[in-house]
Design an enzyme around this catalytic site. Structure first.
Site, short mmCIF file in Angstrom:
data_model
loop_
_atom_site.label_atom_id
_atom_site.label_comp_id
_atom_site.label_asym_id
_atom_site.label_seq_id
_atom_site.Cartn_x
_atom_site.Cartn_y
_atom_site.Cartn_z
N ASP A 117 0.87 -1.17 0.00
CA ASP A 117 0.00 0.00 0.00
C ASP A 117 0.91 1.22 0.00
O ASP A 117 1.56 1.52 1.00
CB ASP A 117 -0.91 0.02 1.22
CG ASP A 117 -2.03 1.05 1.09
OD1 ASP A 117 -1.90 1.96 0.25
OD2 ASP A 117 -3.02 0.97 1.83
N THR B 197 -5.01 7.61 3.33
CA THR B 197 -5.01 8.73 2.38
C THR B 197 -5.48 10.03 3.01
O THR B 197 -4.91 11.09 2.75
CB THR B 197 -5.90 8.40 1.16
OG1 THR B 197 -7.18 7.99 1.61
CG2 THR B 197 -5.30 7.27 0.35
N HIS C 131 -14.53 3.15 8.95
CA HIS C 131 -13.51 2.10 8.94
C HIS C 131 -13.61 1.18 10.15
O HIS C 131 -13.11 0.07 10.13
CB HIS C 131 -12.11 2.72 8.90
CG HIS C 131 -11.81 3.40 7.61
ND1 HIS C 131 -10.69 4.18 7.43
CD2 HIS C 131 -12.48 3.44 6.44
CE1 HIS C 131 -10.69 4.66 6.18
NE2 HIS C 131 -11.77 4.22 5.57
N SER D 91 -4.11 4.71 9.18
CA SER D 91 -3.04 3.86 8.64
C SER D 91 -2.48 2.85 9.64
O SER D 91 -2.85 2.82 10.81
CB SER D 91 -1.89 4.72 8.08
OG SER D 91 -0.98 5.08 9.11
#
Length: 355
Positions: A135, A140, A242, A266
């Protein structure tokens, strides 16, 4: 005597380090204050550029290995301006150490090669052979807001993670620096920030400062021993889409955790708990159909386990990276020190109604 996977580890760390230079340049030149999602957005430019640099290094050193990466080149083939912009960044990004740069090979040769290199990441993965997961910018939105993001690279062999590397440009170098509630935004990669976490199966986990040249000296890292849950801290995703944040709050309450959750983007979360800056990472399912991508977890999974942690899904199963491009046989993620993982899992299952 050379330790197993020594060459893979060195190349992976150097490749991530070089690609991190590109992402930092993209942020400072193009991303500050922007939340653009158009085709030439900083995320798009950084993703493609970092992926090209890392895959070029893998192609040179391990030409027979498969690669599962997030991006593919269709968008670049359709947009000449974007293609040229990314090519300019890629050819202008080099490590300052000539020996280190030489180990990575010739890089990307021209614009056509850029397209070919990006598309080398289209493997479907699986349970046989050597497969790298990548990744190029994990997190992002964290990248755009100047928060946490990671360049995440891992090597699977017959479905098992053997090498994991996370480049986290905005995390403190100091392994003892505690997680703060503002770590998810408005950070910088100024002096004292930027770290690479790495692990090789059976060899422990390491952190080292990111540099612009060769690899700096690394230090072994270990998860912090949790003696009482009241003093523990846990990390979760910034985005409610998420991870189920309300259920995380219930779990924390039942465990007796009193500190507010630290929200960051992340796999920087995996690295942070692996070195003892935090204790527990929860990623709870937001739907029954969502499948996590293997590149979002492979590196962090190994680094936490090699630092003395345990990583499972919400049903207590190890993460299975051999199914394909997703963790299709898993649901959610629980990462915690091995000694208390079972306790956390019990409460998670109670709150989610899995008992």
């Amino acid at each position: 005597m050379t330790t197993p996977y020594a060459r893979e580890l060195e190349i992976a760390q150097l490749a991530v380090q070089r690609a991190a230079l590109l992402t930092k340049r993209v942020f400072h030149e193009k991303a500050k204050g922007t939340v653009s999602k158009d085709d030439a957005s900083p995320v798009t430019v950084g993703d493609f550029g970092a992926q090209a640099l890392i895959i070029a290094a893998l192609r040179h050193n391990f030409p027979g290995d498969a690669i599962v990466a997030e991006e593919e080149a269709a968008q670049l083939r359709a947009d000449a301006g974007l293609r040229e912009l990314i090519w300019g960044l890629v050819k202008g990004t080099r490590l300052e150490d000539e020996e280190a740069e030489g180990l990575l090979g010739g890089g990307v040769r021209d614009v056509e090669d850029l397209l070919e290199v990006v598309d080398l990441g289209r493997s479907e993965g699986g349970r046989v052979g050597r497969v790298w997961t990548l990744d190029p910018i994990d997190g992002t939105k964290g990248f755009l807001r100047g928060g946490q993001y990671a360049l995440a690279l891992a090597l699977l062999e017959d479905g098992d993670v053997k090498v994991g590397v996370l480049g986290c440009p905005n995390l403190p170098v100091d392994d003892a620096a505690p997680l703060t509630v503002d770590i998810g935004a408005n950070q910088s990669d100024d002096e004292g920030r930027g770290v690479i976490f790495s692990a090789v199966i059976g060899q422990g986990a390491t952190s080292r400062p990111l540099s612009t040249g060769g690899l700096t000296e690394g230090k072994n890292i270990k998860m912090k021993e949790v003696t009482e849950m009241a003093s523990a801290s846990f990390c979760e995703s910034v985005e409610a889409g998420h991870s189920n944040q309300s259920e995380s709050a219930q779990i924390a309450q039942k465990l007796g955790i009193t500190k507010p959750s630290v929200r960051m983007d992340s796999q920087a979360k995996y690295g942070s708990i692996a070195r003892g800056a935090g204790d527990i990472y929860l990623r709870l399912p937001t739907s029954k159909t969502y499948q996590e991508k293997i590149w979002d977890h492979a590196g962090g999974d190994l680094i936490v386990r090699e630092a003395g942690g345990q990583v499972t899904d919400t049903k207590g199963r190890r993460l299975d990276f051999g199914v394909g491009r997703t963790l299709a046989s898993n649901s959610g993620v629980i990462a915690a020190p091995a000694a208390v993982h079972g306790q956390v899992l019990d409460v998670v299952q109670e709150v989610l109604g899995l008992k």
